[in-house]
Scaffold this active site. Structure first.
Site, PDB file in Angstrom:
ATOM      1  N   TYR A 153       0.829  -1.216   0.000  1.00  0.00           N
ATOM      2  CA  TYR A 153       0.000   0.000   0.000  1.00  0.00           C
ATOM      3  C   TYR A 153       0.867   1.271   0.000  1.00  0.00           C
ATOM      4  O   TYR A 153       0.461   2.324  -0.485  1.00  0.00           O
ATOM      5  CB  TYR A 153      -0.944  -0.020   1.213  1.00  0.00           C
ATOM      6  CG  TYR A 153      -2.212   0.782   1.056  1.00  0.00           C
ATOM      7  CD1 TYR A 153      -3.031   0.644  -0.065  1.00  0.00           C
ATOM      8  CD2 TYR A 153      -2.599   1.682   2.040  1.00  0.00           C
ATOM      9  CE1 TYR A 153      -4.197   1.391  -0.199  1.00  0.00           C
ATOM     10  CE2 TYR A 153      -3.764   2.423   1.916  1.00  0.00           C
ATOM     11  CZ  TYR A 153      -4.563   2.270   0.789  1.00  0.00           C
ATOM     12  OH  TYR A 153      -5.719   3.012   0.676  1.00  0.00           O
ATOM     13  N   LYS A 160      -3.260   8.085   3.420  1.00  0.00           N
ATOM     14  CA  LYS A 160      -4.430   7.809   4.284  1.00  0.00           C
ATOM     15  C   LYS A 160      -4.155   8.249   5.728  1.00  0.00           C
ATOM     16  O   LYS A 160      -5.070   8.716   6.420  1.00  0.00           O
ATOM     17  CB  LYS A 160      -4.801   6.325   4.244  1.00  0.00           C
ATOM     18  CG  LYS A 160      -5.425   5.878   2.918  1.00  0.00           C
ATOM     19  CD  LYS A 160      -6.684   6.647   2.559  1.00  0.00           C
ATOM     20  CE  LYS A 160      -7.410   6.052   1.372  1.00  0.00           C
ATOM     21  NZ  LYS A 160      -8.458   6.934   0.857  1.00  0.00           N
TER      22      LYS A 160
HETATM   23  N1  LIG Z   1     -11.294  -0.320  -2.722  1.00  0.00           N
HETATM   24  C1  LIG Z   1     -10.760  -0.461  -1.522  1.00  0.00           C
HETATM   25  O1  LIG Z   1     -10.219  -1.509  -1.165  1.00  0.00           O
HETATM   26  C2  LIG Z   1     -10.824   0.701  -0.561  1.00  0.00           C
HETATM   27  C3  LIG Z   1     -10.691   0.453   0.808  1.00  0.00           C
HETATM   28  C4  LIG Z   1     -10.729   1.529   1.701  1.00  0.00           C
HETATM   29  C5  LIG Z   1     -10.872   2.813   1.209  1.00  0.00           C
HETATM   30  N2  LIG Z   1     -10.991   3.013  -0.150  1.00  0.00           N
HETATM   31  C6  LIG Z   1     -11.115   4.391  -0.610  1.00  0.00           C
HETATM   32  O2  LIG Z   1     -12.394   4.571  -1.176  1.00  0.00           O
HETATM   33  C7  LIG Z   1     -12.336   5.700  -2.048  1.00  0.00           C
HETATM   34  C8  LIG Z   1     -13.057   5.342  -3.357  1.00  0.00           C
HETATM   35  O3  LIG Z   1     -12.301   4.373  -4.054  1.00  0.00           O
HETATM   36  P1  LIG Z   1     -12.955   3.083  -4.723  1.00  0.00           P
HETATM   37  O4  LIG Z   1     -12.304   1.919  -4.090  1.00  0.00           O
HETATM   38  O5  LIG Z   1     -14.428   3.201  -4.753  1.00  0.00           O
HETATM   39  O6  LIG Z   1     -12.351   3.116  -6.197  1.00  0.00           O
HETATM   40  P2  LIG Z   1     -12.827   3.879  -7.528  1.00  0.00           P
HETATM   41  O7  LIG Z   1     -11.679   3.714  -8.480  1.00  0.00           O
HETATM   42  O8  LIG Z   1     -14.152   3.411  -7.956  1.00  0.00           O
HETATM   43  O9  LIG Z   1     -12.933   5.387  -7.048  1.00  0.00           O
HETATM   44  C9  LIG Z   1     -11.811   6.259  -6.962  1.00  0.00           C
HETATM   45  C10 LIG Z   1     -12.296   7.563  -7.528  1.00  0.00           C
HETATM   46  O10 LIG Z   1     -11.280   8.579  -7.413  1.00  0.00           O
HETATM   47  C11 LIG Z   1     -11.497   9.444  -8.510  1.00  0.00           C
HETATM   48  N3  LIG Z   1     -10.353  10.319  -8.761  1.00  0.00           N
HETATM   49  C12 LIG Z   1      -9.067   9.967  -9.030  1.00  0.00           C
HETATM   50  N4  LIG Z   1      -8.344  11.086  -9.278  1.00  0.00           N
HETATM   51  C13 LIG Z   1      -9.197  12.153  -9.149  1.00  0.00           C
HETATM   52  C14 LIG Z   1      -9.051  13.558  -9.282  1.00  0.00           C
HETATM   53  N5  LIG Z   1      -7.879  14.120  -9.621  1.00  0.00           N
HETATM   54  N6  LIG Z   1     -10.135  14.349  -9.075  1.00  0.00           N
HETATM   55  C15 LIG Z   1     -11.339  13.816  -8.741  1.00  0.00           C
HETATM   56  N7  LIG Z   1     -11.544  12.479  -8.619  1.00  0.00           N
HETATM   57  C16 LIG Z   1     -10.466  11.668  -8.815  1.00  0.00           C
HETATM   58  C17 LIG Z   1     -11.733   8.472  -9.683  1.00  0.00           C
HETATM   59  O11 LIG Z   1     -12.324   9.117 -10.794  1.00  0.00           O
HETATM   60  C18 LIG Z   1     -12.649   7.463  -9.031  1.00  0.00           C
HETATM   61  O12 LIG Z   1     -13.998   7.830  -9.228  1.00  0.00           O
HETATM   62  C19 LIG Z   1     -10.876   6.084  -2.186  1.00  0.00           C
HETATM   63  O13 LIG Z   1     -10.562   7.123  -1.290  1.00  0.00           O
HETATM   64  C20 LIG Z   1     -10.190   4.804  -1.737  1.00  0.00           C
HETATM   65  O14 LIG Z   1      -8.864   5.024  -1.278  1.00  0.00           O
HETATM   66  C21 LIG Z   1     -10.978   1.989  -1.025  1.00  0.00           C
END
Ligand SMILES: NC(=O)c1ccc[n+]([C@@H]2O[C@H](COP(=O)([O-])OP(=O)(O)OC[C@H]3O[C@@H](n4cnc5c(N)ncnc54)[C@H](O)[C@@H]3O)[C@@H](O)[C@H]2O)c1
Length: 254
Positions: A153, A160
């Site tokens: 990570y 984070k």
């Molecule tokens: N998937 C996991 O395992 C997980 C676990 C814990 C937390 N998260 C967090 O959840 C959140 C959503 O991620 P996800 O897993 O749904 O994946 P996802 O890829 O569906 O969403 C990530 C989003 O970030 C957006 N993004 C990237 N660069 C950007 C920018 N410059 N301006 C605006 N938007 C931008 C993308 O367009 C996308 O919609 C993130 O913060 C991620 O770190 C994810």
């Protein structure tokens, strides 16, 4: 009456229907909210996904690295909603060089990109929405437990950790305006963001076995439900908090 009856909510970070943001938008609508989405980059794709919601939602362009997008956000959201009661930050990105075990060699430029998009933007988004939140409200972000060093990570973990701290400072500075700021720390989910992490399989293999409640890597609903609960009136005195939605892994010894 739904949990979010009459509430106006901005949801960022919808890219596909596996995005956590998509589940948040869907459940928020089911609970009575009016929802506007923001999309980054492939807007036509986001618009197509927005039509799969129970109520097709308007999509506004937002690149959190673009100052003009942020400066005009309140006006553009204001064309669809007369104010905001809640904002969901579901945005994360780190260049490939910042992930996957290359921690000691990542350049500052790549770390800076990860921090601007994944950490600083939590503040930028909240501040950009303030003109629409005159009656207070709730800001919710998506976290991955940053109290430990995880495999692969890397700098996203540092981003984070920054997000967790940023959330507490935002809670301090926005509390007097009646705005609560909280994070949902989700376990690993198979979204586009996760698939772009080299070695993500290490989480996939170990998490369900470690979680006392078990863990479904394809189910974004538990994390989304927690976001909706934090957007609702049912956490009126909670801010600066991190709610873990990870099957219980954070509470276990290894
Ligand atoms: N998937 C996991 O395992 C997980 C676990 C814990 C937390 N998260 C967090 O959840 C959140 C959503 O991620 P996800 O897993 O749904 O994946 P996802 O890829 O569906 O969403 C990530 C989003 O970030 C957006 N993004 C990237 N660069 C950007 C920018 N410059 N301006 C605006 N938007 C931008 C993308 O367009 C996308 O919609 C993130 O913060 C991620 O770190 C994810």
């Amino acid at each position: 009456m739904g949990l979010l009856e009459g509430k106006r909510i901005l949801v960022t970070g919808v890219l596909t229907d596996s995005s956590i943001g998509f589940s948040v938008a869907k459940i928020a609508q089911q609970e009575g909210a009016s929802v506007v989405l923001t999309g980054f980059g492939r807007l036509s794709l986001v618009e197509r996904i927005a039509k799969r919601l129970p109520e097709p939602a308007p999509v506004i362009e937002l690149d959190v690295q673009n100052t003009e997008h942020l400066d005009t956000l309140a006006d553009r959201v204001g064309q669809h909603l007369d104010g905001l009661d809640g904002v969901v930050h579901s945005i994360g990105f780190a260049p490939q060089t910042a992930l996957g075990g290359n921690f000691l060699n990542t350049s500052w430029e790549d770390v800076a990109t990860a921090l601007q998009i994944s950490t600083y933007s939590f503040k930028s988004l909240a501040v950009a929405c303030l003109p629409l939140m005159k009656e207070g409200g709730s800001v919710v972000g998506l976290d991955f437990d940053a109290t430990k060093a995880w495999p692969v990570y890397d700098w996203m973990g540092v981003a984070k950790a920054g997000l967790e701290s940023c959330s507490r400072y935002l809670a301090r500075d926005l509390g007097p305006q009646g705005i609560r700021v909280n994070l949902v720390a989700a376990g690993p989910l198979r979204t586009m963001a996760a698939k772009s992490i080299p070695g993500f399989r290490e989480f996939e293999d170990s998490w369900p076995a470690k979680a006392p409640l078990g863990w479904d890597l394809a189910d974004t609903v538990p994390a989304a439900k927690a976001c909706v609960a934090l957007l609702s009136d049912w956490f009126p005195a909670t801010t600066g908090e991190i709610v873990h939605v990870d099957g219980g892994v954070h509470a276990m010894g290894t």
